[in-house]
Motif scaffolding. Structure first.
Motif, short mmCIF file in Angstrom:
data_model
loop_
_atom_site.label_atom_id
_atom_site.label_comp_id
_atom_site.label_asym_id
_atom_site.label_seq_id
_atom_site.Cartn_x
_atom_site.Cartn_y
_atom_site.Cartn_z
N ASP A 132 -52.00 30.92 -126.41
CA ASP A 132 -50.69 31.34 -126.91
C ASP A 132 -50.39 32.78 -126.52
O ASP A 132 -49.24 33.12 -126.17
N LEU A 133 -51.41 33.63 -126.58
CA LEU A 133 -51.21 35.04 -126.19
C LEU A 133 -50.87 35.14 -124.71
O LEU A 133 -50.01 35.94 -124.31
N TYR A 134 -51.55 34.34 -123.90
CA TYR A 134 -51.26 34.34 -122.46
C TYR A 134 -49.81 33.94 -122.19
O TYR A 134 -49.10 34.58 -121.41
N GLU A 135 -49.36 32.88 -122.85
CA GLU A 135 -47.99 32.42 -122.63
C GLU A 135 -46.98 33.46 -123.10
O GLU A 135 -45.94 33.65 -122.46
N GLY A 136 -47.29 34.13 -124.19
CA GLY A 136 -46.38 35.16 -124.67
C GLY A 136 -46.29 36.35 -123.73
O GLY A 136 -45.20 36.88 -123.47
N LEU A 153 -47.45 41.72 -114.96
CA LEU A 153 -48.19 42.03 -113.73
C LEU A 153 -49.57 41.37 -113.71
O LEU A 153 -50.07 40.98 -112.66
N HIS A 154 -50.19 41.24 -114.88
CA HIS A 154 -51.56 40.74 -114.96
C HIS A 154 -51.62 39.23 -115.20
O HIS A 154 -52.70 38.68 -115.43
N THR A 155 -50.48 38.55 -115.15
CA THR A 155 -50.45 37.12 -115.42
C THR A 155 -51.36 36.33 -114.48
O THR A 155 -52.13 35.46 -114.91
N THR A 156 -51.26 36.64 -113.19
CA THR A 156 -52.05 35.89 -112.21
C THR A 156 -53.54 36.04 -112.45
O THR A 156 -54.29 35.05 -112.45
N GLN A 157 -53.99 37.27 -112.68
CA GLN A 157 -55.41 37.49 -112.90
C GLN A 157 -55.88 36.83 -114.18
O GLN A 157 -57.00 36.28 -114.24
N ASN A 158 -55.05 36.85 -115.22
CA ASN A 158 -55.41 36.17 -116.46
C ASN A 158 -55.54 34.67 -116.24
O ASN A 158 -56.42 34.02 -116.80
N CYS A 159 -54.64 34.11 -115.42
CA CYS A 159 -54.71 32.67 -115.11
C CYS A 159 -56.01 32.35 -114.39
O CYS A 159 -56.65 31.32 -114.66
N VAL A 160 -56.41 33.24 -113.48
CA VAL A 160 -57.68 33.06 -112.77
C VAL A 160 -58.84 33.05 -113.74
O VAL A 160 -59.78 32.24 -113.63
N MET A 162 -51.54 47.00 -121.60
CA MET A 162 -52.99 47.14 -121.63
C MET A 162 -53.64 45.91 -122.26
O MET A 162 -54.73 45.49 -121.83
N ALA A 163 -52.98 45.32 -123.24
CA ALA A 163 -53.51 44.09 -123.84
C ALA A 163 -53.52 42.97 -122.80
O ALA A 163 -54.48 42.19 -122.71
N SER A 164 -52.45 42.87 -122.02
CA SER A 164 -52.39 41.86 -120.97
C SER A 164 -53.49 42.08 -119.94
O SER A 164 -54.11 41.12 -119.47
#
Length: 323
Positions: A279-283, A295-302, A246-248
């Motif tokens: 740093d949180l994104y990379e973790g 799962l949410h990595t791509t959307q966070n990158c966007v 949920m944090a991601s």
């Protein structure tokens, strides 16, 4: 059940179950004239998310279709809430606005809300209806100056096990928070998020993940550091994968909220984006994370790209330069 350290929000001097009319009705009341049902729960949750962030227009949260009833009829619905028949309890839970309008603001704050707080161990269907209805009670507790009274039962509902109940409690909490004055938001809404994020019971921490991005723009500088970034960072590193997931999911919305609230300064080397959120994104995107978290990595990158593009465009339009 919620952990034992949860605050005792029912200790208000009201004996639960002792809600009684101030003046007995003169004759036997009948429910033949049934109050109109409030809008369905899914509609309520959706409308709660659309409340204007200024909180200036409380009329958006009033149930226009709710029929006016007298105090005696309202108390009959309160009796239904503590009865054994599940459909009757659900029906009464969906009519909280009607009940509250008959009881008056003072009795809603002092009696009805503690009564609801005491019933968080009820069936999930009842709790879901209550969670949706609470977001529409701001006008019935005395307006925005008393809106914080609604956070006590909502905080309990935000920690229950059933996700549907938590989702609707989150929607109502967001709607209530947006109606609150800045001082009350800082004094009551933000500390509630901090308590949820620190709870032992993981479901409360899940709810905190979704509330941080919404509340961040109105937080004070100290609260942004401690709760908005500090507590959220703890949630991103939580032992429970469900919390990290949920944090991601909410990292991108938090990033956009931070950039919008703090402007180009947030993207500097010592700003919150570079110093904390990257740093949180990379973790969260690391290979050691379960798929549900990554799962949410791509959307966070966007979201990172959108934030940087937006700031660069604003910088160019204002004639400035951004490193």
């Amino acid at each position: 059940p919620p952990p034992p350290e949860m605050p005792d929000v029912t200790d208000t001097g009201t004996i639960i179950g002792q809600i009684r009319p101030q003046q007995p009705p003169e004759q036997q009341l009948s429910l033949s004239k049934t109050p109109v049902l409030v809008p369905p729960d899914d509609t309520a949750a959706a409308s709660a998310m659309d409340v204007d962030s200024t909180g200036a227009d409380e009329t958006m949260m009033i149930d226009d279709d709710a029929e006016t009833i007298d105090e005696g009829e309202a108390l009959l619905f309160v009796e239904k809430l503590r009865g054994d028949d599940l459909p009757s309890r659900v029906e009464a839970a969906r009519k909280l606005s009607t009940i509250a309008s008959a009881l008056g603001p003072a009795r809603v704050r002092e009696e009805l809300l503690p009564f609801l707080s005491d019933g968080v161990d009820d069936d999930d269907e009842v709790l879901s209806a209550i969670a949706s209805s609470l977001g529409r009670l701001v006008p019935y507790v005395g307006g925005r100056e008393h809106a914080s009274a609604l956070l006590a039962p909502l905080e309990l509902l935000l920690a229950v096990e059933e996700s549907v109940v938590r989702d609707r409690a989150s929607a109502s909490a967001i709607a209530v928070g947006r109606c609150m004055a800045d001082a009350d938001h800082a004094a009551h809404f933000v500390p509630m998020i901090g308590r949820l994020a620190a709870r032992e019971w993981f479901t409360a921490r899940i709810s905190a993940c979704g509330l941080v991005p919404v509340a961040y723009p109105r937080m004070t500088a100290g609260a942004r550091t401690e709760v908005g970034l500090g507590r959220f960072a703890d949630l991103c590193r939580d032992d429970a994968p469900m919390v990290r997931r949920m944090a991601s999911r909410n990292l991108g919305p938090l990033l956009l909220a931070v950039v919008e609230a703090e402007g180009p300064a947030s993207l500097r080397d010592d700003g919150p984006v570079s110093a904390t959120l990257l740093d949180l994104y990379e973790g969260l995107a690391g290979g050691d994370q379960p798929d549900s978290v990554r799962l949410h990595t791509t959307q966070n990158c966007v979201c990172f790209g959108e934030a940087m593009t937006s700031m660069m465009q604003k910088s160019k339009s204002s004639g400035g330069a951004h490193d």
